[in-house]
Design an enzyme around this catalytic site. Structure first.
Site, PDB file in Angstrom:
ATOM      1  CE  LYS A   1      -6.659  -0.541   9.673  1.00  0.00           C
ATOM      2  NZ  LYS A   1      -5.144  -0.756   8.770  1.00  0.00           N
TER       3      LYS A   1
ATOM      4  NE  ARG B   1      -4.863   6.707  -1.728  1.00  0.00           N
ATOM      5  CZ  ARG B   1      -6.254   7.064  -1.848  1.00  0.00           C
ATOM      6  NH1 ARG B   1      -6.298   8.370  -2.362  1.00  0.00           N
ATOM      7  NH2 ARG B   1      -7.002   6.727  -1.137  1.00  0.00           N
TER       8      ARG B   1
ATOM      9  CB  SER C   1      -6.860   2.054  13.201  1.00  0.00           C
ATOM     10  OG  SER C   1      -7.623   3.150  13.664  1.00  0.00           O
TER      11      SER C   1
ATOM     12  CE1 TYR D   1      -9.404   1.361   8.763  1.00  0.00           C
ATOM     13  CE2 TYR D   1      -9.894   2.265  10.685  1.00  0.00           C
ATOM     14  CZ  TYR D   1      -8.844   2.123   9.904  1.00  0.00           C
ATOM     15  OH  TYR D   1      -7.797   2.907   9.962  1.00  0.00           O
TER      16      TYR D   1
ATOM     17  N   GLY E   1       0.892  -1.235   0.023  1.00  0.00           N
ATOM     18  CA  GLY E   1       0.131   0.066  -0.040  1.00  0.00           C
ATOM     19  C   GLY E   1       0.712   1.241  -0.040  1.00  0.00           C
ATOM     20  CB  ALA E   2       4.296   2.193  -0.510  1.00  0.00           C
TER      21      ALA E   2
ATOM     22  CG  ASN F   1       0.256   1.518   4.802  1.00  0.00           C
ATOM     23  OD1 ASN F   1      -0.125   2.221   5.693  1.00  0.00           O
ATOM     24  ND2 ASN F   1      -0.036   1.896   3.486  1.00  0.00           N
TER      25      ASN F   1
END
Length: 254
Positions: free
Chosen positions: A161, A17, A144, A157, A14-15, A90
């Site tokens: 997490k 952005r 998170s 979510y 997930g790099a 990520n």
């Protein structure tokens, strides 16, 4: 942190952005060679920025929900450096900031969250373990506060997490005899996902600023990523199974 990761090979999912790009930039600035994994071409933009700053990186098109994609990303790191030292998972659902009540959650939303966060973490762990074990490496996942404190409008979510934190703790116990550490970061970062959330709720930005003792959300590269660099480096070799909150003091009792 200059050169604190010199000689290390690091994969970041997930790099393309946001937070993932900030983490990749910071790790490269600390001397690591990066495999930037993303499903879209914005990963190549991250690599261009790393190289423009004098760093070393390669982009691999990678959907974290697909085991063969993750295996290919791991192989890319091994091919570039003879091994892999750190995996940072990520990647998260593009719908992560979408507010929804449980009664409005459908199978597609549930599947998207669970696939990217949880299946992606599983694929990363399975694919990378032989390499991490060989180098006494690191696995870092992004959790998170929603996964620990809960969120009234982000139930799915919050579930994934929270599950990532449990996954990290379990692997920390399982992999400790190999010298491999597994930790989680709980960031509060200014990202494109947060910008999207502000658009949906115009009062959110001001409310968050009031709730954070430091008065603002963290910059991905300069305020969140240094904690990742620390956990990836030599100084964190005796830290495992922990969740490090990097959130300007927003949550002090997690």
């Amino acid at each position: 942190m200059t050169h604190s990761l010199g000689g290390r090979s690091i994969l970041v999912t997930g790099a393309g952005r946001g937070l993932g790009r900030g983490v990749a930039l910071a790790c490269a600035a600390a001397g690591a060679d990066l495999v930037v994994a993303s499903p879209r071409e914005n990963g190549a933009e991250t690599v261009d920025e790393i190289e423009a700053r004098g760093g070393s990186a390669a982009w691999v098109r990678c959907d974290a929900t697909v085991a063969t994609d993750v295996e290919a990303a791991v192989a890319a790191g091994v091919g570039r450096n003879g091994g892999l030292d750190v995996v940072i998972h990520n990647a998260t659902s593009r719908r992560s900031s979408e507010p929804v009540r449980l009664e409005d959650v459908d199978d597609a939303l549930w599947h998207d969250h669970a696939s990217v966060s949880l299946r992606g973490a599983y694929h990363c762990a399975r694919a990378a373990l032989p390499e991490l074990r060989a180098r006494r490496g690191r696995l870092i996942v992004m959790t998170s506060p929603a996964g620990m404190e809960g969120s009234a409008m982000l139930p799915v979510y919050s579930v994934v997490k929270g599950a990532l934190r449990g996954f990290a703790k379990s692997l920390a116990r399982e992999w400790a005899p190999f010298g491999v550490t597994v930790n989680a970061i709980s960031p509060l970062a200014e990202t494109p996902a947060m910008t999207s959330a502000y658009e949906k709720d115009p009062t959110l930005e001001a409310r968050l600023a009031r709730a954070v003792p430091m008065g603002h959300l963290g910059d991905p590269e300069t305020e969140i990523a240094p904690a990742v660099v620390f956990l990836a480096g030599d100084g964190a070799g005796y830290i495992t199974g922990q969740t490090l909150a990097v959130d300007g003091g927003r949550f002090m009792a997690l």
